[in-house]
Design a protein around this motif. Structure first.
Motif, PDB file in Angstrom:
ATOM      1  N   GLY A   1       7.685  31.885 -35.359  1.00  0.00           N
ATOM      2  CA  GLY A   1       7.361  33.088 -34.598  1.00  0.00           C
ATOM      3  C   GLY A   1       8.214  33.211 -33.361  1.00  0.00           C
ATOM      4  O   GLY A   1       9.385  32.825 -33.343  1.00  0.00           O
ATOM      5  N   THR A   2       7.635  33.740 -32.297  1.00  0.00           N
ATOM      6  CA  THR A   2       8.356  33.962 -31.057  1.00  0.00           C
ATOM      7  C   THR A   2       7.525  33.503 -29.878  1.00  0.00           C
ATOM      8  O   THR A   2       6.333  33.184 -30.003  1.00  0.00           O
ATOM      9  CB  THR A   2       8.671  35.466 -30.868  1.00  0.00           C
ATOM     10  N   SER A   3       8.152  33.494 -28.714  1.00  0.00           N
ATOM     11  CA  SER A   3       7.453  33.116 -27.494  1.00  0.00           C
ATOM     12  C   SER A   3       6.368  34.123 -27.130  1.00  0.00           C
ATOM     13  O   SER A   3       5.487  33.825 -26.327  1.00  0.00           O
ATOM     14  CB  SER A   3       8.452  33.002 -26.337  1.00  0.00           C
ATOM     15  N   LEU A   4       6.401  35.320 -27.725  1.00  0.00           N
ATOM     16  CA  LEU A   4       5.399  36.339 -27.416  1.00  0.00           C
ATOM     17  C   LEU A   4       4.020  35.971 -27.929  1.00  0.00           C
ATOM     18  O   LEU A   4       3.024  36.576 -27.544  1.00  0.00           O
ATOM     19  CB  LEU A   4       5.823  37.691 -27.998  1.00  0.00           C
ATOM     20  N   ASP A   5       3.951  34.978 -28.843  1.00  0.00           N
ATOM     21  CA  ASP A   5       2.671  34.568 -29.385  1.00  0.00           C
ATOM     22  C   ASP A   5       1.975  33.509 -28.538  1.00  0.00           C
ATOM     23  O   ASP A   5       0.853  33.110 -28.832  1.00  0.00           O
ATOM     24  CB  ASP A   5       2.859  34.025 -30.813  1.00  0.00           C
ATOM     25  N   GLU A   6       2.655  33.022 -27.501  1.00  0.00           N
ATOM     26  CA  GLU A   6       2.047  32.003 -26.656  1.00  0.00           C
ATOM     27  C   GLU A   6       0.837  32.566 -25.911  1.00  0.00           C
ATOM     28  O   GLU A   6       0.794  33.743 -25.555  1.00  0.00           O
ATOM     29  CB  GLU A   6       3.073  31.473 -25.653  1.00  0.00           C
ATOM     30  N   ILE A   7      -0.154  31.705 -25.695  1.00  0.00           N
ATOM     31  CA  ILE A   7      -1.392  32.114 -25.031  1.00  0.00           C
ATOM     32  C   ILE A   7      -1.276  31.887 -23.529  1.00  0.00           C
ATOM     33  O   ILE A   7      -0.855  30.824 -23.070  1.00  0.00           O
ATOM     34  CB  ILE A   7      -2.594  31.327 -25.595  1.00  0.00           C
ATOM     35  N   VAL A   8      -1.665  32.898 -22.758  1.00  0.00           N
ATOM     36  CA  VAL A   8      -1.685  32.801 -21.296  1.00  0.00           C
ATOM     37  C   VAL A   8      -3.085  33.191 -20.810  1.00  0.00           C
ATOM     38  O   VAL A   8      -3.844  33.856 -21.523  1.00  0.00           O
ATOM     39  CB  VAL A   8      -0.614  33.708 -20.650  1.00  0.00           C
ATOM     40  N   ILE A   9      -3.401  32.787 -19.586  1.00  0.00           N
ATOM     41  CA  ILE A   9      -4.730  33.047 -19.032  1.00  0.00           C
ATOM     42  C   ILE A   9      -4.647  33.825 -17.724  1.00  0.00           C
ATOM     43  O   ILE A   9      -5.519  34.627 -17.405  1.00  0.00           O
ATOM     44  CB  ILE A   9      -5.486  31.721 -18.803  1.00  0.00           C
ATOM     45  N   SER A  10      -3.575  33.624 -16.963  1.00  0.00           N
ATOM     46  CA  SER A  10      -3.544  34.104 -15.584  1.00  0.00           C
ATOM     47  C   SER A  10      -3.510  35.621 -15.452  1.00  0.00           C
ATOM     48  O   SER A  10      -4.026  36.172 -14.484  1.00  0.00           O
ATOM     49  CB  SER A  10      -2.334  33.508 -14.865  1.00  0.00           C
ATOM     50  N   ALA A  11      -2.900  36.332 -16.406  1.00  0.00           N
ATOM     51  CA  ALA A  11      -2.712  37.776 -16.246  1.00  0.00           C
ATOM     52  C   ALA A  11      -4.040  38.521 -16.151  1.00  0.00           C
ATOM     53  O   ALA A  11      -4.160  39.509 -15.418  1.00  0.00           O
ATOM     54  CB  ALA A  11      -1.880  38.330 -17.391  1.00  0.00           C
ATOM     55  N   SER A  12      -5.057  38.057 -16.905  1.00  0.00           N
ATOM     56  CA  SER A  12      -6.352  38.742 -16.922  1.00  0.00           C
ATOM     57  C   SER A  12      -7.516  37.798 -16.679  1.00  0.00           C
ATOM     58  O   SER A  12      -8.672  38.182 -16.826  1.00  0.00           O
ATOM     59  CB  SER A  12      -6.553  39.436 -18.278  1.00  0.00           C
ATOM     60  N   ARG A  13      -7.227  36.546 -16.323  1.00  0.00           N
ATOM     61  CA  ARG A  13      -8.250  35.504 -16.168  1.00  0.00           C
ATOM     62  C   ARG A  13      -9.025  35.278 -17.468  1.00  0.00           C
ATOM     63  O   ARG A  13     -10.189  34.863 -17.439  1.00  0.00           O
ATOM     64  CB  ARG A  13      -9.227  35.849 -15.044  1.00  0.00           C
ATOM     65  N   THR A  14      -8.376  35.533 -18.598  1.00  0.00           N
ATOM     66  CA  THR A  14      -8.985  35.297 -19.903  1.00  0.00           C
ATOM     67  C   THR A  14      -7.865  35.039 -20.897  1.00  0.00           C
ATOM     68  O   THR A  14      -6.757  35.560 -20.731  1.00  0.00           O
ATOM     69  CB  THR A  14      -9.841  36.509 -20.337  1.00  0.00           C
ATOM     70  N   PRO A  15      -8.097  34.221 -21.948  1.00  0.00           N
ATOM     71  CA  PRO A  15      -7.012  33.902 -22.878  1.00  0.00           C
ATOM     72  C   PRO A  15      -6.527  35.141 -23.639  1.00  0.00           C
ATOM     73  O   PRO A  15      -7.326  35.938 -24.132  1.00  0.00           O
ATOM     74  CB  PRO A  15      -7.660  32.890 -23.834  1.00  0.00           C
ATOM     75  N   GLU A  16      -5.202  35.291 -23.717  1.00  0.00           N
ATOM     76  CA  GLU A  16      -4.584  36.383 -24.466  1.00  0.00           C
ATOM     77  C   GLU A  16      -3.138  36.001 -24.732  1.00  0.00           C
ATOM     78  O   GLU A  16      -2.557  35.153 -24.042  1.00  0.00           O
ATOM     79  CB  GLU A  16      -4.649  37.691 -23.672  1.00  0.00           C
ATOM     80  N   SER A  17      -2.535  36.588 -25.747  1.00  0.00           N
ATOM     81  CA  SER A  17      -1.137  36.314 -26.031  1.00  0.00           C
ATOM     82  C   SER A  17      -0.256  37.032 -25.009  1.00  0.00           C
ATOM     83  O   SER A  17      -0.672  38.018 -24.388  1.00  0.00           O
ATOM     84  CB  SER A  17      -0.776  36.773 -27.440  1.00  0.00           C
ATOM     85  N   ILE A  18       0.963  36.535 -24.850  1.00  0.00           N
ATOM     86  CA  ILE A  18       1.886  37.173 -23.912  1.00  0.00           C
ATOM     87  C   ILE A  18       2.111  38.629 -24.291  1.00  0.00           C
ATOM     88  O   ILE A  18       2.191  39.510 -23.426  1.00  0.00           O
ATOM     89  CB  ILE A  18       3.216  36.398 -23.875  1.00  0.00           C
ATOM     90  N   ARG A  19       2.191  38.918 -25.596  1.00  0.00           N
ATOM     91  CA  ARG A  19       2.449  40.295 -26.012  1.00  0.00           C
ATOM     92  C   ARG A  19       1.294  41.227 -25.621  1.00  0.00           C
ATOM     93  O   ARG A  19       1.494  42.416 -25.416  1.00  0.00           O
ATOM     94  CB  ARG A  19       2.723  40.361 -27.507  1.00  0.00           C
ATOM     95  N   GLU A  20       0.086  40.684 -25.464  1.00  0.00           N
ATOM     96  CA  GLU A  20      -1.064  41.494 -25.074  1.00  0.00           C
ATOM     97  C   GLU A  20      -1.259  41.576 -23.567  1.00  0.00           C
ATOM     98  O   GLU A  20      -2.104  42.343 -23.092  1.00  0.00           O
ATOM     99  CB  GLU A  20      -2.350  40.910 -25.671  1.00  0.00           C
ATOM    100  N   SER A  21      -0.502  40.811 -22.809  1.00  0.00           N
ATOM    101  CA  SER A  21      -0.700  40.768 -21.364  1.00  0.00           C
ATOM    102  C   SER A  21      -0.493  42.149 -20.751  1.00  0.00           C
ATOM    103  O   SER A  21       0.467  42.851 -21.077  1.00  0.00           O
ATOM    104  CB  SER A  21       0.278  39.779 -20.739  1.00  0.00           C
ATOM    105  N   PRO A  22      -1.377  42.569 -19.844  1.00  0.00           N
ATOM    106  CA  PRO A  22      -1.253  43.893 -19.247  1.00  0.00           C
ATOM    107  C   PRO A  22      -0.158  44.002 -18.191  1.00  0.00           C
ATOM    108  O   PRO A  22       0.154  45.096 -17.743  1.00  0.00           O
ATOM    109  CB  PRO A  22      -2.630  44.122 -18.617  1.00  0.00           C
ATOM    110  N   VAL A  23       0.403  42.871 -17.770  1.00  0.00           N
ATOM    111  CA  VAL A  23       1.439  42.874 -16.747  1.00  0.00           C
ATOM    112  C   VAL A  23       2.553  41.918 -17.172  1.00  0.00           C
ATOM    113  O   VAL A  23       2.410  41.130 -18.103  1.00  0.00           O
ATOM    114  CB  VAL A  23       0.887  42.438 -15.368  1.00  0.00           C
ATOM    115  N   THR A  24       3.661  41.991 -16.462  1.00  0.00           N
ATOM    116  CA  THR A  24       4.775  41.090 -16.708  1.00  0.00           C
ATOM    117  C   THR A  24       4.348  39.649 -16.442  1.00  0.00           C
ATOM    118  O   THR A  24       3.671  39.367 -15.457  1.00  0.00           O
ATOM    119  CB  THR A  24       5.962  41.456 -15.794  1.00  0.00           C
TER     120      THR A  24
END
Length: 939
Positions: free
Chosen positions: A96-119
């Protein structure tokens, strides 16, 4: 009471019997195990990671059904529904790609980078493994839109979207949720209180304003460091590194770096970890001997090269600020007046003073390398005790973090940071849907000192004797040359006489580095916190924070992700009057805030709407609201094209320095603007903050007055540049972007536009010492040099905006080679003529290009990575000086070889391989090359 006890017993029994155990494995599409893959219960932070063979065990306290997701960098994530206890889950992850990685900080909840509401940018364990820099913190510079200003071997400042300084109070740095900025000065001292690379789980960076979720100082961006959990990352790991730093000024110097981490789960309820790292080397030398004008804005301000006149004041030369023309009644104002005094007292023969010119002369200063050993040292330790009383969906964590080090910090002056210590202690209770934490941060400046005032106060000793010896030697030298028929008015001959007089005076009254006299005087000054006689920095400030968050999604049956949270923060400033005006006791103040955020998915989960609002209140200012609204739309048959837009506001309260500083930096006295600070005593003057803010002239008018010989008007600051004490600074930020995969190329684009209200500003102003700006007495003071220069904290009324964008492209070539490219554009929109004394300090290149090429498996167990960065020239503005920073190209590279039987990876690498030294800021050192070898075990 008995009924309550029975109810609680039934409740805990229900919890104990609701635990679900899942086992399984994660492999790639070639059936090869994926170690270190993340296994997470969807919608929670509960999870584990796979072992070396790709296997995992997950215990989760919730009855079925629920979903579990497996993800790993470079692979598409996969989700499987759990329908029974002891179910076996086998995940096969496709590339896959790096866009599938999970982040938490953008919304204080787990989501993929592609779903993040901000950069957002992310850096994790694998990135650290293949980093081409000797420390992961410096490697953040290779991320899109991220700048790292290198001021020291151990102190580098991370920034995004402009307005960078080494004391970057606009950028927040969190470690496991704790703000690791200095309590007294409101900025992070690099990674001194951060994490060892062995304990890093992930690093996430949010560029731009994030006040809606993270409060006042989340103005330019936030960096989140998350450590490894001792339940999921067990065992012992270690590393050792050594190598050379190579610099023209400092030569070749060795550095050594080692660390270890140990973690163990004693049961499914109790685990602990400890990590430690130690680095020691020689810092980069700074040797800018040019002289700069005071407070010039808009252009670079070098006015003379080293020793081009007898009163030269070099930037990295300290003590040459001690000069004639001291502007004190009854004191000699120039060299001729000194000679006249000597002649009147029979020390010089009659008529000798006529041979001495009426010029200003400064004492011979000490080089920066004379006043510091340039020891760079960093010691970090981190301990946690983790207890899960009801299984792995609730956890109580006690953690202690200790950092100590020696470095060089550049602010208004340059400071030798010696044995500086920071510590944090936290108690946290967290679960899938909540956290509640409290922590304290305590700093101790140790044996740190101001190098400029070290030189100044060393050269104050014997100053009158030195100037007398200089004048006498000049008169004698001039007499000899005149007697032999030479022209003592010739500039070259005068320079020769000046040099001889300086050498004569130095031999008598300037202790030379390394001598017992020098060492004794140096120790006396650097252990004295009185700025009139010493240079020691005293700071034992602390900061206490309590905060919490609750997510109602489960109670709302996941119809909407609704969060509420808040924070309380108390500062206690304690510098004993050496930095702040706290000479009569500590200064305490507080601030608090609360936020609400909702996330809703619509249109078959293609449209994601995030809305949030935060309220914050500082005791000195009115409350502020920070709303944010963002939309993310997933287009394409497989939702592979993600478009986003966000509009948010951010604010920034004046920091502790802007409120309560009272600090003499030589060229000016820094004065905070808190109402309680206006009538406090300021160092080295009888004036107060009220005089600085309400009885002063603009610097530009004073400079014009001097240049015109007193024919132009002086302009009072009231209503002309300083309209009030410092107020809150606000930004309105609009951000759009796209993330997706087009054919074989992963694309990440964003553009932003920011507008600012009440932009925070530091301005140099000039206050008459005895007169008033309301009548002629103030003009007389300026004309006769009877004035004090202050640097005050205020706001600019000018229209200021910034904008820019980032293009990020990545792909694989020849199947296994990772190729990345990104370009960043940054621009400031500000008309200097609308506020001549305002220094915006954008301090960011307009154009930046970064390229990376690597292969983790070029052949069996062998990989490499190369990073190249080019930055355009840019204008650096700061209170220390202004200058144009040249364009630069930097190449870093590493090769690595893994030995699975030893659970080891060996790495050889180097930074700035071209060897052309570069500078991040005026006054800071030129950065040379760094070469390293490392051995990493079991990580």
């Amino acid at each position: 009471m008995k009924t309550i006890f029975q109810f609680l017993l039934l409740f805990f029994c229900a919890i104990s019997f609701s635990q679900t155990t899942i086992t399984g494995a994660v492999v790639d599409d070639n059936n090869q195990p994926i170690p270190g893959a993340n296994i997470i219960v969807v919608g929670t932070s509960s999870g584990t990671v796979t072992d070396f063979d790709g296997n995992f065990i997950l215990n989760y306290n919730q009855i079925v059904p629920f979903k579990v997701q497996a993800s790993s960098v470079g692979f598409e994530s996969m989700t499987i529904e759990v329908t029974e206890n002891n179910q076996i889950l086998n995940f096969i992850l496709n590339e896959g790609t790096s866009l599938d990685e999970i982040v938490i900080s953008a919304s204080r909840t787990p989501e993929s980078i592609r779903e993040s509401p901000v950069t957002i940018e992310r850096f994790d364990i694998k990135d650290i493994q293949y980093a081409s820099s000797p420390d992961f913190y410096s490697s953040l510079e290779n991320l899109k839109g991220v700048d790292v200003n290198k001021g020291s071997l151990t102190f580098n400042a991370v920034n995004t979207r402009g307005f960078a300084t080494f004391s970057n109070t606009r950028f927040v740095q969190l470690v496991d949720g704790m703000d690791n900025s200095l309590p007294g000065l409101n900025f992070a001292l690099g990674n001194i209180l951060g994490l060892s690379e062995l304990d890093i789980s992930s690093v996430e960076i949010l560029p731009g304003a994030s006040s809606a979720l993270y409060g006042a100082n989340a103005f330019n961006g936030i960096l989140f460091m998350t450590s490894k959990d001792p339940f999921t990352h067990q065992g012992v790991s270690a590393y050792v590194k050594t190598g050379l730093t190579v610099q023209d000024e400092a030569g070749d110097n060795q550095f050594h770096d080692f660390g270890f981490r140990a973690a163990h789960a004693f049961s499914d309820k109790f685990a602990a970890k400890a990590s430690f790292s130690y680095l020691r080397g020689t810092d980069w030398f700074a040797s800018d001997n040019n002289q700069y004008t005071l407070g010039a804005v808009g252009t670079a301000d070098i006015i003379s090269s080293f020793r081009s006149d007898p009163a030269h004041d070099g930037l990295n030369i300290y003590g040459d600020e001690v000069a004639l023309a001291a502007n004190e009644t009854g004191q000699p104002q120039n060299l001729n007046e000194v000679a006249q005094f000597l002649e009147a007292n029979g020390i010089l023969p009659t008529g000798a003073s006529g041979l001495v010119p009426a010029v200003n002369v400064a004492r011979t200063g000490y080089k920066e390398s004379d006043l510091t050993d340039y020891k760079a040292e960093s010691i970090k330790a981190y301990f946690t005790l983790n207890y899960r009383p009801f299984g792995n969906n609730t956890e109580i964590i006690w953690s202690s973090k200790i950092g100590k080090g020696s470095s060089i910090y550049q602010g208004s002056n340059r400071y030798a940071i010696k044995d500086f210590a920071l510590q944090q202690h936290k108690l946290e209770f967290r679960g899938d849907n909540f956290f509640l934490r409290g922590y304290t941060t305590i700093e101790n400046a140790g044996n740190s000192y101001d190098m400029r005032f070290t030189g100044i106060n060393m050269n104050k000793v014997g100053a009158s004797e030195w100037f007398g010896a200089y004048a006498a030697a000049y008169a004698q030298g001039a007499g000899q040359i005149a007697g032999s028929g030479g022209n003592i008015n010739d500039l070259a001959i005068q320079t020769q006489i000046h040099n001889g007089a300086r050498t004569f005076a130095d031999n008598l009254y300037t202790p030379q580095p390394g001598t017992p006299e020098f060492i004794a005087l140096f120790n006396k000054v650097t252990n004295d916190p009185d700025i009139t006689t010493g240079s020691k920095l005293v700071d034992e400030s602390k900061m206490d924070i309590a905060e919490g968050n609750y997510n109602f999604r489960d109670l709302l049956n996941n119809v909407i992700d609704l969060q509420i949270g808040g924070q309380y923060r108390q500062y206690s400033l304690n510098s004993s009057g050496s930095v702040f005006t706290d000479y009569d006791g500590s200064i305490d103040y507080n601030e608090y805030g609360a936020y609400l955020q909702g996330i809703k998915k619509l249109m078959d989960d293609r449209l994601k709407i995030t809305a949030s609002i935060r309220y914050d209140k500082n005791e000195f200012f009115d409350g502020s609201y920070s709303p944010r609204l963002s939309l993310v739309y997933a287009a394409g048959e497989n939702k592979q094209h993600n478009f986003r837009a966000s509009l948010q506001t951010g604010f920034r309260n004046p920091d502790t320095q802007a409120l309560f500083i009272g600090f003499d930096v030589g060229r000016a006295i820094l004065v905070g603007s808190a109402p309680d600070n206006l009538d406090r005593k300021l160092p080295n003057t009888t004036l107060t903050g009220r005089d600085a803010y309400f009885n002063a002239y603009t610097l530009s008018s004073v400079q014009g007055f001097a240049a015109s010989g007193g024919t132009t008007s002086l302009v009072p600051v009231n209503g002309n540049g300083i309209t009030s004490l410092a107020k809150q600074e606000k930004v309105t930020a609009f951000d759009v972007g796209y993330r997706g995969k087009i054919e074989f190329i992963t694309v990440d684009l964003n553009a932003y536009f920011n507008t600012y209200d009440n932009f925070s500003a530091q301005k140099f102003i000039v206050t008459p010492k005895s007169g008033s700006v309301n009548d002629a007495s103030g003009v007389i003071d300026v004309a006769t040099g009877n004035f004090q220069v202050f640097n005050v904290y205020t706001n600019s009324s000018a229209d200021i905006s910034s904008y820019g964008g980032v293009i990020g492209l990545s792909t694989k070539i020849a199947r296994e080679f990772n190729l990345g490219f990104n370009y960043t554009y940054s621009e400031l929109d500000f008309d200097q003529s609308t506020d001549p004394d305002f220094s915006a300090g954008f301090n960011t290149p307009k154009h930046k290009v970064k390229v990376s090429l690597g292969n983790p498996e070029l052949f069996k167990n062998f990989g490499f990575n190369v990073n190249a960065r080019w930055s355009d020239k840019y204008f650096w503005q700061a209170t220390i000086a202004n200058a144009i920073i040249s364009a630069r190209t930097v190449v870093d590279a590493q090769i690595n070889y893994s030995v699975p039987s030893m659970k080891s990876t060996f790495k050889i690498g180097g930074t700035n391989l071209g060897g052309k030294e570069y500078q991040s800021a005026v006054g800071s050192p030129f950065i040379g090359s760094q070469y390293f070898v490392s051995w990493i075990i079991n990580n």
